[in-house]
Design a protein around this motif. Structure first.
Motif, PDB file in Angstrom:
ATOM      1  N   ALA A 130      19.866 -39.545  21.464  1.00  0.00           N
ATOM      2  CA  ALA A 130      20.823 -39.763  22.666  1.00  0.00           C
ATOM      3  C   ALA A 130      21.145 -38.766  23.390  1.00  0.00           C
ATOM      4  O   ALA A 130      21.637 -38.896  24.480  1.00  0.00           O
ATOM      5  N   LEU A 131      20.945 -37.474  22.797  1.00  0.00           N
ATOM      6  CA  LEU A 131      21.302 -36.227  23.861  1.00  0.00           C
ATOM      7  C   LEU A 131      19.896 -35.352  23.847  1.00  0.00           C
ATOM      8  O   LEU A 131      20.131 -34.349  22.941  1.00  0.00           O
ATOM      9  N   PRO A 132      18.973 -35.670  24.583  1.00  0.00           N
ATOM     10  CA  PRO A 132      17.669 -34.983  24.318  1.00  0.00           C
ATOM     11  C   PRO A 132      17.619 -33.476  25.091  1.00  0.00           C
ATOM     12  O   PRO A 132      17.015 -33.000  24.608  1.00  0.00           O
ATOM     13  N   MET A 133      18.771 -33.209  25.897  1.00  0.00           N
ATOM     14  CA  MET A 133      18.978 -31.952  26.245  1.00  0.00           C
ATOM     15  C   MET A 133      19.523 -31.070  25.246  1.00  0.00           C
ATOM     16  O   MET A 133      19.388 -29.646  25.428  1.00  0.00           O
ATOM     17  N   ILE A 134      20.022 -31.584  24.042  1.00  0.00           N
ATOM     18  CA  ILE A 134      20.366 -30.782  23.109  1.00  0.00           C
ATOM     19  C   ILE A 134      19.301 -30.823  21.851  1.00  0.00           C
ATOM     20  O   ILE A 134      18.644 -29.653  21.397  1.00  0.00           O
ATOM     21  N   GLY A 135      18.898 -31.980  21.495  1.00  0.00           N
ATOM     22  CA  GLY A 135      18.009 -32.286  20.548  1.00  0.00           C
ATOM     23  C   GLY A 135      18.632 -32.240  19.032  1.00  0.00           C
ATOM     24  O   GLY A 135      19.727 -31.647  18.849  1.00  0.00           O
ATOM     25  N   ASP A 179      12.076 -25.201  24.190  1.00  0.00           N
ATOM     26  CA  ASP A 179      12.230 -26.502  23.284  1.00  0.00           C
ATOM     27  C   ASP A 179      11.532 -27.515  23.955  1.00  0.00           C
ATOM     28  O   ASP A 179      11.960 -28.090  25.086  1.00  0.00           O
ATOM     29  N   THR A 180      11.045 -28.352  23.045  1.00  0.00           N
ATOM     30  CA  THR A 180      10.422 -29.636  23.573  1.00  0.00           C
ATOM     31  C   THR A 180      11.271 -30.693  24.102  1.00  0.00           C
ATOM     32  O   THR A 180      11.104 -31.283  24.950  1.00  0.00           O
ATOM     33  N   SER A 181      12.534 -30.890  23.196  1.00  0.00           N
ATOM     34  CA  SER A 181      13.344 -31.810  23.828  1.00  0.00           C
ATOM     35  C   SER A 181      13.919 -31.547  25.167  1.00  0.00           C
ATOM     36  O   SER A 181      14.183 -32.253  25.966  1.00  0.00           O
ATOM     37  N   SER A 182      14.100 -30.251  25.373  1.00  0.00           N
ATOM     38  CA  SER A 182      14.684 -29.530  26.688  1.00  0.00           C
ATOM     39  C   SER A 182      13.641 -29.854  27.734  1.00  0.00           C
ATOM     40  O   SER A 182      13.831 -30.308  28.857  1.00  0.00           O
ATOM     41  N   VAL A 183      12.413 -29.553  27.534  1.00  0.00           N
ATOM     42  CA  VAL A 183      11.400 -29.874  28.379  1.00  0.00           C
ATOM     43  C   VAL A 183      11.097 -31.385  28.792  1.00  0.00           C
ATOM     44  O   VAL A 183      11.201 -31.747  30.036  1.00  0.00           O
ATOM     45  N   LEU A 184      11.279 -32.156  27.853  1.00  0.00           N
ATOM     46  CA  LEU A 184      11.032 -33.877  28.203  1.00  0.00           C
ATOM     47  C   LEU A 184      12.571 -34.172  29.050  1.00  0.00           C
ATOM     48  O   LEU A 184      12.257 -34.595  29.943  1.00  0.00           O
ATOM     49  N   ALA A 185      13.651 -33.438  28.778  1.00  0.00           N
ATOM     50  CA  ALA A 185      14.763 -33.860  29.334  1.00  0.00           C
ATOM     51  C   ALA A 185      14.799 -33.464  30.854  1.00  0.00           C
ATOM     52  O   ALA A 185      14.978 -34.342  31.758  1.00  0.00           O
ATOM     53  N   ALA A 186      14.486 -32.395  31.162  1.00  0.00           N
ATOM     54  CA  ALA A 186      14.241 -31.826  32.325  1.00  0.00           C
ATOM     55  C   ALA A 186      13.251 -32.594  33.330  1.00  0.00           C
ATOM     56  O   ALA A 186      13.420 -32.933  34.470  1.00  0.00           O
ATOM     57  N   GLY A 187      12.166 -33.035  32.524  1.00  0.00           N
ATOM     58  CA  GLY A 187      11.153 -33.694  33.309  1.00  0.00           C
ATOM     59  C   GLY A 187      11.323 -35.053  33.574  1.00  0.00           C
ATOM     60  O   GLY A 187      11.290 -35.655  34.567  1.00  0.00           O
ATOM     61  N   VAL A 188      12.142 -35.634  32.588  1.00  0.00           N
ATOM     62  CA  VAL A 188      12.703 -37.236  32.827  1.00  0.00           C
ATOM     63  C   VAL A 188      13.623 -37.262  33.965  1.00  0.00           C
ATOM     64  O   VAL A 188      13.735 -38.021  34.920  1.00  0.00           O
ATOM     65  N   ILE A 189      14.634 -35.976  34.211  1.00  0.00           N
ATOM     66  CA  ILE A 189      15.471 -36.023  35.241  1.00  0.00           C
ATOM     67  C   ILE A 189      14.789 -35.793  36.649  1.00  0.00           C
ATOM     68  O   ILE A 189      15.175 -36.682  37.693  1.00  0.00           O
ATOM     69  N   PHE A 190      13.464 -35.240  36.634  1.00  0.00           N
ATOM     70  CA  PHE A 190      12.618 -34.919  38.071  1.00  0.00           C
ATOM     71  C   PHE A 190      11.738 -36.104  38.102  1.00  0.00           C
ATOM     72  O   PHE A 190      11.651 -36.490  39.419  1.00  0.00           O
ATOM     73  N   GLY A 191      11.397 -36.831  37.243  1.00  0.00           N
ATOM     74  CA  GLY A 191      10.308 -38.066  37.257  1.00  0.00           C
ATOM     75  C   GLY A 191       9.590 -38.135  36.275  1.00  0.00           C
ATOM     76  O   GLY A 191       9.356 -37.371  35.513  1.00  0.00           O
ATOM     77  N   ALA A 192       9.118 -39.458  36.043  1.00  0.00           N
ATOM     78  CA  ALA A 192       8.212 -39.891  34.922  1.00  0.00           C
ATOM     79  C   ALA A 192       6.999 -39.028  35.030  1.00  0.00           C
ATOM     80  O   ALA A 192       6.423 -38.505  33.827  1.00  0.00           O
ATOM     81  N   GLY A 193       6.205 -38.769  36.234  1.00  0.00           N
ATOM     82  CA  GLY A 193       5.030 -38.043  35.905  1.00  0.00           C
ATOM     83  C   GLY A 193       5.255 -36.499  35.633  1.00  0.00           C
ATOM     84  O   GLY A 193       4.535 -36.078  34.845  1.00  0.00           O
ATOM     85  N   ALA A 194       6.354 -36.073  36.127  1.00  0.00           N
ATOM     86  CA  ALA A 194       6.792 -34.668  35.600  1.00  0.00           C
ATOM     87  C   ALA A 194       6.707 -34.667  33.990  1.00  0.00           C
ATOM     88  O   ALA A 194       6.534 -33.582  33.360  1.00  0.00           O
ATOM     89  N   ALA A 195       7.634 -35.549  33.614  1.00  0.00           N
ATOM     90  CA  ALA A 195       7.783 -35.791  32.031  1.00  0.00           C
ATOM     91  C   ALA A 195       6.559 -35.796  31.263  1.00  0.00           C
ATOM     92  O   ALA A 195       6.468 -34.885  30.259  1.00  0.00           O
ATOM     93  N   HIS A 196       5.732 -36.771  31.674  1.00  0.00           N
ATOM     94  CA  HIS A 196       4.432 -36.681  31.027  1.00  0.00           C
ATOM     95  C   HIS A 196       3.494 -35.346  31.127  1.00  0.00           C
ATOM     96  O   HIS A 196       3.082 -34.934  29.965  1.00  0.00           O
ATOM     97  N   PHE A 197       3.405 -34.907  32.139  1.00  0.00           N
ATOM     98  CA  PHE A 197       2.586 -33.664  32.294  1.00  0.00           C
ATOM     99  C   PHE A 197       3.333 -32.590  31.776  1.00  0.00           C
ATOM    100  O   PHE A 197       2.589 -31.642  30.954  1.00  0.00           O
ATOM    101  N   ALA A 198       4.551 -32.516  31.758  1.00  0.00           N
ATOM    102  CA  ALA A 198       5.392 -31.319  30.807  1.00  0.00           C
ATOM    103  C   ALA A 198       5.174 -31.379  29.317  1.00  0.00           C
ATOM    104  O   ALA A 198       5.015 -30.404  28.948  1.00  0.00           O
TER     105      ALA A 198
END
Length: 335
Positions: free
Chosen positions: A27-32, A193-212
Motif C-alpha cells: 500500500a505504501l511502495p515509496m516506503i516498502g 531500493d527496488t520499491s522506491s525505484v518502482l514508485a518513482a517510475g509509476v509516478i512518471f509513467g508506465a513505460g518508465a516503471a517497466h524499464f526502471a
C-alpha cells in the motif's frame, strides 16, 4: 523441545512483524515492507526492553532470525533475476550502470574517510546506496556480521533518502524533458531500493516503471561480486592482524554461489511462473523478518552515539549517484 521453546518466541515475533509489514508495504511502495518491518521492530524493541530487560525470552529467536534467514532470502531473490532475459537491457545500459557503480564506490571511499565514518557503517551505507538498498545491506551483513546497531542505522539512512528520491525525481525528470526509458534508466541507477525505484517510475509513467525495474534487476546482480569482494577483504585484513585467514568456503560463501545458481535457473525458464511468484514473495517476507529482528535492537540512545556522519554520507552518496548517472546518460546519448 527445549531448543524449540528457546527460539520460538523470537522467531514468532519476527514472523508476525514481517507478515503485518507486507500488505502495508504494498500500500505504501515509496516506503516498502522491509523499512516498515524495521520500524515495527524498533517499536517492538522498545516495548520488550521495558518488560524483559535481559532479552531472555525473545533474544535467542531474534538472533537466529538475524543470522540464519538472510542467506535463504538472498538465494530466493536470485530466482527473480533471470540472467538471459535482462542481457539486452544490460548491454544497452552497461556504461551507465557500471559507471555509476564505479563512481559510487570511489565516492564512498573518499567521502567516508573525509567524514571519519567507521568502516562497518561506511561499508553498509555505501553498498545500500550504490547497489540495492536493504537487499545489499542484508547481503553485506551476512558476510561481514557487523554490529546490529550499525545495520539498523544504515537501513534508516537508506529509508530517509529513498523517500526523498521518490518525491524529487519525477518532477526533476519532467523538468529535464526525459523520455520514459531515459527516466527509467536514471532512477534505476540512482535510487537504491527496488520499491522506491518502482514508485518513482509509476509516478512518471508506465513505460518508465517497466524499464526502471529491469535496470534495477541488472544492477542488483552486483550483489555477487560485492559479497566475494568483502570476503577477500576480510581475509587480507585477517592476514595483516595475524588473525585466522579463513577457508575457501568463506571466500565463496554458499549463499552467494546458490544466489548465482538461482539466477541462472531463472534465466533458463525451468521454473514456471506459478512457482517463482510465491518464491519471490517468500524472499521479500524473509528479508522483512530479518529487518524486523534487526529493528528490535535499535535504540535512540545508541543511534545518538553513532552521530550524524553516516546520515551525511548516505545523503552525499545519493546526490553524487544521481548527478553521475544523469551525466553518463547525456554522454551516451540517452537524453
Amino acid at each position: 523441545m527445549n531448543r524449540v521453546r528457546t527460539f520460538a518466541p523470537g522467531l514468532a515475533l519476527a514472523a508476525l512483524l514481517a507478515t503485518v509489514a507486507m500488505p502495508f508495504g504494498k500500500a505504501l511502495p515509496m516506503i516498502g515492507a522491509p523499512v516498515l518491518a524495521l520500524a515495527a521492530g524498533a517499536v517492538a524493541g522498545m516495548v520488550l526492553r521495558r518488560r524483559d530487560a535481559t532479552g531472555a525470552t525473545f533474544g535467542p529467536g531474534l538472533d537466529v532470525a538475524r543470522q540464519r534467514l538472510l542467506g535463504a532470502a538472498i538465494v530466493l531473490l536470485g530466482l527473480g533475476l533471470p540472467l538471459g532475459s535482462v542481457m539486452s537491457v544490460g548491454k544497452e545500459t552497461a556504461v551507465v550502470l557500471l559507471g555509476t557503480l564505479l563512481v559510487g564506490a570511489v565516492a564512498a571511499f573518499f567521502v567516508g574517510r573525509m567524514l571519519a565514518v567507521d568502516r562497518e557503517s561506511a561499508t553498509l551505507v555505501a553498498v545500500g546506496t550504490t547497489i540495492c538498498g536493504a537487499s545489499a545491506i542484508a547481503a553485506a551483513t551476512a558476510v561481514l556480521r557487523p554490529d546490529k546497531q550499525r545495520v539498523a542505522y544504515a537501513l534508516g539512512t537508506i529509508f530517509v533518502f529513498n523517500v526523498a528520491a521518490v518525491l524529487v525525481y519525477p518532477p526533476l525528470g519532467r523538468a529535464l524533458g526525459l523520455s520514459q526509458e531515459a527516466f527509467g534508466l536514471w532512477v534505476g541507477t540512482a535510487i537504491n531500493d527496488t520499491s522506491s525505484v518502482l514508485a518513482a517510475g509509476v509516478i512518471f509513467g508506465a513505460g518508465a516503471a517497466h524499464f526502471a525495474v529491469i535496470v534495477k534487476l541488472v544492477r542488483s546482480l552486483a550483489i555477487v561480486p560485492l559479497c566475494i569482494g568483502l570476503h577477500v577483504g576480510r581475509r587480507r585484513l585477517a592476514a595483516e592482524t595475524g588473525a585466522p585467514a579463513g577457508s575457501l568456503r568463506q571466500v565463496f560463501p554458499l549463499f552467494v554461489v546458490l544466489f548465482l545458481a538461482a539466477s541462472i535457473i531463472a534465466g533458463l525458464g525451468i521454473l514456471p511462473g506459478a512457482v517463482t511468484a510465491p518464491l519471490a514473495t517468500t524472499s521479500g517476507w524473509l528479508i522483512a523478518a530479518v529487518l524486523a529482528a534487526i529493528g528490535t535492537s535499535l535504540s535512540v540512545e545508541r543511534l545518538r552515539s553513532a552521530g550524524v556522519r553516516p546520515l551525511v554520507l548516505g545523503g552525499a552518496l545519493g546526490l553524487i549517484l544521481g548527478i553521475a548517472s544523469l551525466g553518463l546518460m547525456y554522454l551516451t546519448g540517452w537524453c
